[in-house]
Scaffold this active site. Structure first.
Site, PDB file in Angstrom:
ATOM      1  N   ARG A  37      13.957  -3.718 -10.510  1.00  0.00           N
ATOM      2  CA  ARG A  37      15.320  -3.341 -10.100  1.00  0.00           C
ATOM      3  C   ARG A  37      15.499  -1.820 -10.060  1.00  0.00           C
ATOM      4  O   ARG A  37      16.538  -1.295 -10.439  1.00  0.00           O
ATOM      5  CB  ARG A  37      16.379  -3.921 -11.038  1.00  0.00           C
ATOM      6  CG  ARG A  37      16.460  -5.421 -11.047  1.00  0.00           C
ATOM      7  CD  ARG A  37      17.457  -5.929 -10.005  1.00  0.00           C
ATOM      8  NE  ARG A  37      17.372  -7.373  -9.922  1.00  0.00           N
ATOM      9  CZ  ARG A  37      18.292  -8.206 -10.386  1.00  0.00           C
ATOM     10  NH1 ARG A  37      19.392  -7.729 -10.912  1.00  0.00           N
ATOM     11  NH2 ARG A  37      18.134  -9.497 -10.287  1.00  0.00           N
ATOM     12  N   ARG A  41      22.319  -0.935  -8.834  1.00  0.00           N
ATOM     13  CA  ARG A  41      23.683  -0.443  -9.080  1.00  0.00           C
ATOM     14  C   ARG A  41      23.804   0.804  -9.948  1.00  0.00           C
ATOM     15  O   ARG A  41      24.869   1.362 -10.058  1.00  0.00           O
ATOM     16  CB  ARG A  41      24.512  -1.577  -9.703  1.00  0.00           C
ATOM     17  CG  ARG A  41      24.888  -2.624  -8.700  1.00  0.00           C
ATOM     18  CD  ARG A  41      25.233  -3.910  -9.370  1.00  0.00           C
ATOM     19  NE  ARG A  41      24.049  -4.455 -10.029  1.00  0.00           N
ATOM     20  CZ  ARG A  41      24.015  -5.614 -10.656  1.00  0.00           C
ATOM     21  NH1 ARG A  41      25.103  -6.330 -10.752  1.00  0.00           N
ATOM     22  NH2 ARG A  41      22.908  -6.042 -11.218  1.00  0.00           N
ATOM     23  N   ARG A  50      26.430  -0.348  -0.760  1.00  0.00           N
ATOM     24  CA  ARG A  50      27.050  -1.633  -1.109  1.00  0.00           C
ATOM     25  C   ARG A  50      28.569  -1.634  -0.943  1.00  0.00           C
ATOM     26  O   ARG A  50      29.186  -2.686  -0.799  1.00  0.00           O
ATOM     27  CB  ARG A  50      26.640  -2.047  -2.521  1.00  0.00           C
ATOM     28  CG  ARG A  50      25.205  -2.543  -2.630  1.00  0.00           C
ATOM     29  CD  ARG A  50      25.039  -3.994  -2.147  1.00  0.00           C
ATOM     30  NE  ARG A  50      25.598  -4.897  -3.139  1.00  0.00           N
ATOM     31  CZ  ARG A  50      26.764  -5.495  -3.047  1.00  0.00           C
ATOM     32  NH1 ARG A  50      27.518  -5.323  -1.976  1.00  0.00           N
ATOM     33  NH2 ARG A  50      27.199  -6.291  -3.996  1.00  0.00           N
ATOM     34  N   ASP A  86      16.012 -10.513  -2.573  1.00  0.00           N
ATOM     35  CA  ASP A  86      16.278 -11.239  -3.808  1.00  0.00           C
ATOM     36  C   ASP A  86      15.367 -12.459  -3.831  1.00  0.00           C
ATOM     37  O   ASP A  86      14.816 -12.845  -2.795  1.00  0.00           O
ATOM     38  CB  ASP A  86      17.748 -11.666  -3.873  1.00  0.00           C
ATOM     39  CG  ASP A  86      18.144 -12.056  -5.289  1.00  0.00           C
ATOM     40  OD1 ASP A  86      18.454 -11.156  -6.093  1.00  0.00           O
ATOM     41  OD2 ASP A  86      18.105 -13.261  -5.614  1.00  0.00           O
ATOM     42  N   TYR A 164      17.991 -22.445 -10.377  1.00  0.00           N
ATOM     43  CA  TYR A 164      19.213 -21.976  -9.709  1.00  0.00           C
ATOM     44  C   TYR A 164      19.788 -23.064  -8.799  1.00  0.00           C
ATOM     45  O   TYR A 164      21.005 -23.213  -8.694  1.00  0.00           O
ATOM     46  CB  TYR A 164      18.949 -20.690  -8.914  1.00  0.00           C
ATOM     47  CG  TYR A 164      18.914 -19.480  -9.819  1.00  0.00           C
ATOM     48  CD1 TYR A 164      20.099 -18.947 -10.343  1.00  0.00           C
ATOM     49  CD2 TYR A 164      17.711 -18.896 -10.192  1.00  0.00           C
ATOM     50  CE1 TYR A 164      20.073 -17.860 -11.199  1.00  0.00           C
ATOM     51  CE2 TYR A 164      17.677 -17.802 -11.052  1.00  0.00           C
ATOM     52  CZ  TYR A 164      18.866 -17.294 -11.552  1.00  0.00           C
ATOM     53  OH  TYR A 164      18.837 -16.224 -12.405  1.00  0.00           O
TER      54      TYR A 164
HETATM   55  O1  CP3 Z   1      13.455  -4.939  -8.225  1.00  0.00           O
HETATM   56  C1  CP3 Z   1      13.970  -4.506  -7.177  1.00  0.00           C
HETATM   57  O2  CP3 Z   1      14.438  -3.351  -7.078  1.00  0.00           O
HETATM   58  C2  CP3 Z   1      13.931  -5.401  -5.926  1.00  0.00           C
HETATM   59  C3  CP3 Z   1      15.090  -6.176  -5.687  1.00  0.00           C
HETATM   60  C4  CP3 Z   1      15.381  -7.413  -6.537  1.00  0.00           C
HETATM   61  C5  CP3 Z   1      16.701  -7.918  -6.666  1.00  0.00           C
HETATM   62  N1  CP3 Z   1      16.631  -9.091  -7.323  1.00  0.00           N
HETATM   63  C6  CP3 Z   1      17.905  -7.284  -6.129  1.00  0.00           C
HETATM   64  C7  CP3 Z   1      19.212  -7.649  -6.700  1.00  0.00           C
HETATM   65  C8  CP3 Z   1      14.537  -8.290  -7.206  1.00  0.00           C
HETATM   66  C9  CP3 Z   1      13.024  -8.204  -7.429  1.00  0.00           C
HETATM   67  C10 CP3 Z   1      15.341  -9.362  -7.687  1.00  0.00           C
HETATM   68  C11 CP3 Z   1      14.790 -10.522  -8.402  1.00  0.00           C
HETATM   69  C12 CP3 Z   1      15.716 -11.508  -8.967  1.00  0.00           C
HETATM   70  N2  CP3 Z   1      16.903 -11.958  -8.443  1.00  0.00           N
HETATM   71  C13 CP3 Z   1      15.439 -12.253 -10.132  1.00  0.00           C
HETATM   72  C14 CP3 Z   1      14.182 -12.143 -10.971  1.00  0.00           C
HETATM   73  C15 CP3 Z   1      14.242 -11.001 -11.928  1.00  0.00           C
HETATM   74  C16 CP3 Z   1      15.198 -11.211 -13.068  1.00  0.00           C
HETATM   75  O3  CP3 Z   1      16.214 -10.485 -13.084  1.00  0.00           O
HETATM   76  O4  CP3 Z   1      14.923 -12.055 -13.932  1.00  0.00           O
HETATM   77  C17 CP3 Z   1      16.519 -13.122 -10.337  1.00  0.00           C
HETATM   78  C18 CP3 Z   1      16.680 -14.096 -11.485  1.00  0.00           C
HETATM   79  C19 CP3 Z   1      17.441 -12.935  -9.262  1.00  0.00           C
HETATM   80  C20 CP3 Z   1      18.696 -13.648  -8.996  1.00  0.00           C
HETATM   81  C21 CP3 Z   1      19.859 -12.759  -9.045  1.00  0.00           C
HETATM   82  N3  CP3 Z   1      20.139 -11.773  -8.113  1.00  0.00           N
HETATM   83  C22 CP3 Z   1      20.901 -12.747 -10.015  1.00  0.00           C
HETATM   84  C23 CP3 Z   1      20.987 -13.682 -11.212  1.00  0.00           C
HETATM   85  C24 CP3 Z   1      21.787 -11.744  -9.639  1.00  0.00           C
HETATM   86  C25 CP3 Z   1      23.110 -11.416 -10.318  1.00  0.00           C
HETATM   87  C26 CP3 Z   1      22.889 -10.713 -11.584  1.00  0.00           C
HETATM   88  C27 CP3 Z   1      22.660  -9.253 -11.352  1.00  0.00           C
HETATM   89  O5  CP3 Z   1      21.690  -8.694 -11.888  1.00  0.00           O
HETATM   90  O6  CP3 Z   1      23.479  -8.693 -10.613  1.00  0.00           O
HETATM   91  C28 CP3 Z   1      21.285 -11.120  -8.463  1.00  0.00           C
HETATM   92  C29 CP3 Z   1      21.882  -9.991  -7.717  1.00  0.00           C
HETATM   93  C30 CP3 Z   1      20.996  -8.834  -7.388  1.00  0.00           C
HETATM   94  N4  CP3 Z   1      19.703  -8.913  -6.954  1.00  0.00           N
HETATM   95  C31 CP3 Z   1      21.374  -7.456  -7.387  1.00  0.00           C
HETATM   96  C32 CP3 Z   1      20.270  -6.724  -6.956  1.00  0.00           C
HETATM   97  C33 CP3 Z   1      20.181  -5.230  -6.750  1.00  0.00           C
HETATM   98  C34 CP3 Z   1      22.763  -6.926  -7.707  1.00  0.00           C
HETATM   99  C35 CP3 Z   1      23.531  -7.015  -6.443  1.00  0.00           C
HETATM  100  C36 CP3 Z   1      24.679  -6.043  -6.358  1.00  0.00           C
HETATM  101  O7  CP3 Z   1      25.739  -6.376  -6.902  1.00  0.00           O
HETATM  102  O8  CP3 Z   1      24.550  -4.999  -5.723  1.00  0.00           O
END
Ligand code: CP3
Length: 361
Positions: A37, A41, A50, A86, A164
């Protein structure tokens, strides 16, 4: 002839990015560094995008995905760029529409509630389903040309994706997922087979689009007993790894945070590197994984909020512990948290890049 081939391979290997070298078990002068990540944010330039575009729009518009992927690279110079996407958006094409809701995270409009919901699943080819991410990868490959930086693709593991689909977010006991798995074993198998095809084809397509490394995220595997993982999760992961390896030469990283109870099985998955969270030291993880696999990790993401001297001490400790294991790629033990101080991320990257194995030994 043989010699010239060998020279080509050597030359190619010398050109390989640090992260790829570590995945292949080659010697490096210092560990590579990237952060899960790393785009997100905590970065004002990400928030600015965003503010104008939804999460799904950002993922589905290659120019935006490329820009977001490169934001942390420009600011901090990490050794790898992970394509912005994602783990869940590929499920849309499988028939499960999804929205990322503000302050709530991903929400599926349709969940899996009974065996009927996994009948007739059709797995679309990656180019049709997630062509936008493949396009972003192809552009990123060009953008990174000539830089000593790896390009990373990724996907969710079938079990975590199933979680999920069945549960929605936030149910740490996973009662519904486990109930479904044991009550409807044939449907579980059918769902896993569809997800194996989705994930394996996607990882292959990402490698073909330019990803040097692919990471499989299994964020919820920690909630399973070792016997449950062995019966219902491990075989499908192995199938993905076999299929990917039969088609492309990309390195494969597997990450199951808090997965210590599963390490003896993870050691046999056949991946090139294992992601480790901060609840165990790298040397201890190395031992439990059989001492042969390079490790990724494992700074506590919360350490980036602590006073600088404490953060620096933790980074130094991990770099030194990493020097004692089979191979090390510096990272966090989970993703960068929202509101993380930008300077702390910069300091971590700077410290790793200034580190040298020869000076530390
Ligand atoms: O790592 C990176 O920079 C690449 C992008 C990336 C995202 N999600 C962007 C994202 C990666 C590799 C993921 C993987 C992901 N997504 C996982 C596995 C890693 C982990 O955290 O265990 C999971 C479980 C998800 C599912 C997911 N996506 C959730 C549960 C959420 C909401 C919780 C949160 O962290 O906001 C997301 C949203 C998400 N995915 C955001 C980002 C940058 C936030 C979105 C935003 O509000 O801008």
């Amino acid at each position: 002839m043989v010699n010239s081939i060998k020279t080509d391979v050597e030359a190619q290997s010398q050109k390989a990015p640090l992260l790829v070298k570590v995945c292949r078990g080659e010697a490096v002068p210092r560990p590579p560094v990237w952060l899960m990540r790393q785009a997100g944010r905590y970065l004002p330039e990400y928030l600015a995008i965003r503010a104008k575009h939804s999460m799904l729009d950002a993922i589905r518009t290659p120019e935006l995905a490329v820009e977001i992927t490169l934001q942390p690279i420009r600011r901090f110079g990490m050794d790898a760029a992970i394509v912005f996407a994602d783990i869940l958006n590929p499920l849309i094409g499988l028939g499960f529409p999804l929205e990322f809701e503000e302050n709530r995270g991903p929400v599926f409009q349709r969940k899996i509630e009974s065996p009927a919901d996994v009948e007739n699943l059709v797995v679309p080819p990656p180019e049709e389903n997630v062509g936008y991410t493949l396009a972003a990868l192809r552009t990123l490959k060009q953008e990174l040309h000539g830089q000593d930086r790896a390009l990373i693709g990724f996907a969710g593991a079938p079990f975590t994706l199933s979680y999920y689909l069945i549960e929605g977010a936030g149910k740490s006991e996973l009662v519904r997922t486990k109930e479904f798995m044991y009550k409807h074993p044939a449907s579980w198998h059918k769902l896993q087979e569809a997800l194996v095809t989705l994930v394996a084809d996607y990882l292959v397509a990402q490698a073909q689009a330019g990803a040097d490394v692919v990471q499989i995220f299994d964020s919820w595997a920690w909630a399973l007993s070792p016997s449950c993982y062995a019966a219902n999760v491990f075989p499908y992961l192995q199938e993905i790894i076999t299929r990917v390896r039969s088609k492309v030469a990309t390195s494969i990283v597997y990450f199951a945070p808090a997965g210590m109870g599963l390490y003896d099985q993870i050691a046999n998955l056949g991946v090139d590197m294992v992601g480790i969270d901060w609840r165990i030291t790298l040397p201890e993880a190395n031992k439990r994984l059989g001492g042969v696999l390079p490790l990724q990790g494992n700074l506590d993401p919360a350490a980036l909020f602590t006073p600088l001297p404490h953060l620096e001490e933790q980074v130094r400790r991990i770099l030194e512990e990493g020097a004692k294991v089979t191979g090390h790629s510096m990272n966090l033990g989970h993703g960068v948290l929202p509101k993380t101080p930008v300077e702390a991320v910069g300091r971590v990257v700077e410290m790793v890049k200034a580190f040298s194995y020869s000076a530390s030994s």
